[in-house]
Design an enzyme around this catalytic site. Structure first.
Site, PDB file in Angstrom:
ATOM      1  N   ASP A 185       2.063   4.160   7.587  1.00 46.45           N
ATOM      2  CA  ASP A 185       1.586   3.087   6.804  1.00 46.45           C
ATOM      3  C   ASP A 185       2.528   1.735   7.468  1.00 46.45           C
ATOM      4  OD1 ASP A 185       0.669   0.905   5.434  1.00 46.45           O
ATOM      5  OD2 ASP A 185       1.791   1.170   3.776  1.00 46.45           O
ATOM      6  N   ASP A 334      -1.008  -1.783  -2.833  1.00 50.48           N
ATOM      7  CA  ASP A 334       0.289  -1.680  -1.828  1.00 50.48           C
ATOM      8  C   ASP A 334       1.229  -2.879  -1.763  1.00 50.48           C
ATOM      9  OD1 ASP A 334       0.970  -2.038   0.440  1.00 50.48           O
ATOM     10  OD2 ASP A 334      -0.164  -3.142   2.077  1.00 50.48           O
ATOM     11  N   HIS A 338       9.701  -7.182  -1.792  1.00 46.87           N
ATOM     12  CA  HIS A 338      10.931  -7.399  -1.276  1.00 46.87           C
ATOM     13  C   HIS A 338      11.749  -8.537  -2.037  1.00 46.87           C
ATOM     14  CE1 HIS A 338       9.451  -6.133   2.949  1.00 46.87           C
ATOM     15  NE2 HIS A 338       8.009  -6.825   2.166  1.00 46.87           N
TER      16      HIS A 338
END
Length: 475
Positions: A185, A334, A338
């Site tokens: 992934d 998902d 960040h």
């Protein structure tokens, strides 16, 4: 002990009283002044199996400045999730290979805790860090060594960790956190190793989770928005090429392939036809693909940059249609943390991805249920029972747990301290009508990279229960 009076069972519509025994103090947390003792009038609330997400990135080891197992697990419990699948793009990669280079990012985190592989490190995370994570989790192993795409991983390096293999030799942590899937992934499995990977899938009895998209250039969806931004575009057929390739492989081999974050009408059409043919294909999409089109890039900038990219409005509508007609098997976030500093680098350099665990239910409920596309019951299936089954788990059967003993005022009672198998009671309490505003500053995740900040949504998880114990509450 906490008692919820007049709560409604999600699939039968029965009104019951729910008794939750004392909390698991080591893993319990709450929002503000939420109660964990006494009685609550739960009229209008819904009791359902806990949500499951077969597609999360917790960045541990190697990038814990973005997220850790602790903060990721807290985000999951806050979002109503009781089980997640950890993707293999950790640093070092979750490939079963022994960690030997102390100079590699994340290596010291593994070696410093006395482990020589990322698998062992993650399986024993609780004991090694003296924490009790408020979510169950399985592991997904890399398809390629180092997740570099050049050489398939060695089955011998990770076969022992699969559920059902050498169970008498494993400790509790190894039994609780098995490898249940294979994926690279972040990248599609490369053509040069695809046959080797499918052979491993067949021999191991696992399934392939495929990042069904590949491109060498481009940063956002190819179209009017990319041209307006002056940013190189990614054609929609970059997804279809992987989907079509792997459908052919499923036809040849009979191997179960699960497509991640499908985002285009042409891919849904191909998957729809493959399913009609009876091929072993399943797929997911994510909240952002049903709630946002690439027009969102003009408003949210790189907070809406992801891979696959947000697509056209026509593709967004096709995504909703594929959910409504059953082409989409489940919804996954998902969840990709960040830092905001990384996201501010501009479209060409900012990393892909957004976080999603803590607002997924509200966003999906607002678009899908309030929009009249599916029912509350179907949304729970898409977020709870179907992903649990994909991951090889049995979702909690609330009706089977009910006991008429102690029922009052004509209601049956579910006393979680008295069920025959309390370890199977992984549940979520939902307010399907709650109207609330998404505030990333109140997230339990370490990250804040979401375009949904400030959104008015409906439907909210109020409590998360694992193994009959309350692990999170905002009641």
């Amino acid at each position: 002990m906490l008692t919820l009076r007049n709560i409604t069972v999600w699939d039968t519509g029965e009104t019951i009283d729910l008794v939750i025994p004392e909390t698991d103090e080591g893993r319990f947390f709450r929002d503000e002044d939420a109660v964990f003792d006494g009685e609550v009038d739960a009229t209008g609330l819904t009791l359902a199996p806990g949500f499951a997400d077969p597609h999360v990135h917790f960045r541990d080891p190697g990038q814990t400045y973005k997220e850790s197992m602790v903060s990721g697990a807290a985000a999951a419990a806050s979002g109503g999730y009781t089980n997640v699948l950890i993707m293999p793009n950790t640093v070092p990669a979750l490939d079963g290979v022994k960690v030997t280079d102390r100079e590699q990012s994340g290596a010291e985190e593994v070696l410093g805790k006395g482990f020589d592989s990322v698998i062992d490190f993650l399986q024993h995370y609780d004991s090694a860090h003296d924490v009790n994570l408020p979510v169950r989790y399985d592991l997904c192993v890399c398809a390629s060594k180092g997740r570099a795409g050049h050489e398939a991983t060695d089955l011998a390096d990770w076969h022992w960790y699969i559920r059902g293999v050498a169970e008498g030799e494993k400790d509790r942590s190894q039994l609780d956190h098995p490898i249940t899937a294979i994926s690279d992934d972040g990248s599609a499995v490369t053509p040069e190793i695809l046959d080797d990977v499918l052979r491993m899938v067949r021999e191991s009895g696992l399934y392939l989770i495929e990042h069904c998209e590949h491109h060498d250039t481009g940063a956002v969806n190819d179209g009017p928005v990319s041209r307006k931004l002056g940013v190189p575009g990614i054609p929609e057929d970059t997804e279809l090429k992987i989907v079509a390739r792997d459908i052919e492989k499923a036809r040849e081999t009979g191997v179960h392939i699960h497509f991640q974050h499908v985002s285009t009408a042409i891919s849904f059409d191909a998957i729809r036809k493959a399913k009609a043919e009876g091929l072993p294909i399943t797929c997911e999409t994510a909240p952002h693909y049903l709630a946002l089109s690439d027009e969102a890039l003009l408003e949210y900038g790189t907070l809406a940059k992801m891979n696959p990219p947000l697509r056209s409005e026509a593709d967004r509508q096709a995504t909703i249609e594929a959910i409504a007609d059953g082409t989409v098997d489940l919804l996954a976030t998902d969840h990709a943390p960040h830092t905001l500093e990384e996201k501010e680098r501009g479209f060409l350099e900012a990393p892909n991805g957004i976080i999603g665990l803590e607002c997924a239910y509200g966003v999906c409920h607002k678009v899908l249920v309030d929009g009249g596309h599916i029912s509350d019951k179907r949304l729970i299936e898409l977020m709870a029972t179907e992903p649990q089954r994909l991951m090889g788990h049995d979702p909690a059967d609330i009706d089977a747990m009910l006991d008429t003993a102690g029922a009052g005022e004509g209601r049956r009672m579910l006393d979680l301290s008295a069920v025959e198998h309390p370890e199977t009671a992984d549940l979520v309490v939902l307010d399907t009508n709650a109207a609330w505003k998404v505030d990333p500053e109140r997230f339990h995740s370490q990250a804040r990279n979401t375009p949904f900040g400030g959104w008015d949504v409906t439907g909210r998880p109020l409590a998360t229960i694992i193994g009959s114990r309350l692990v999170f509450s905002r009641l």
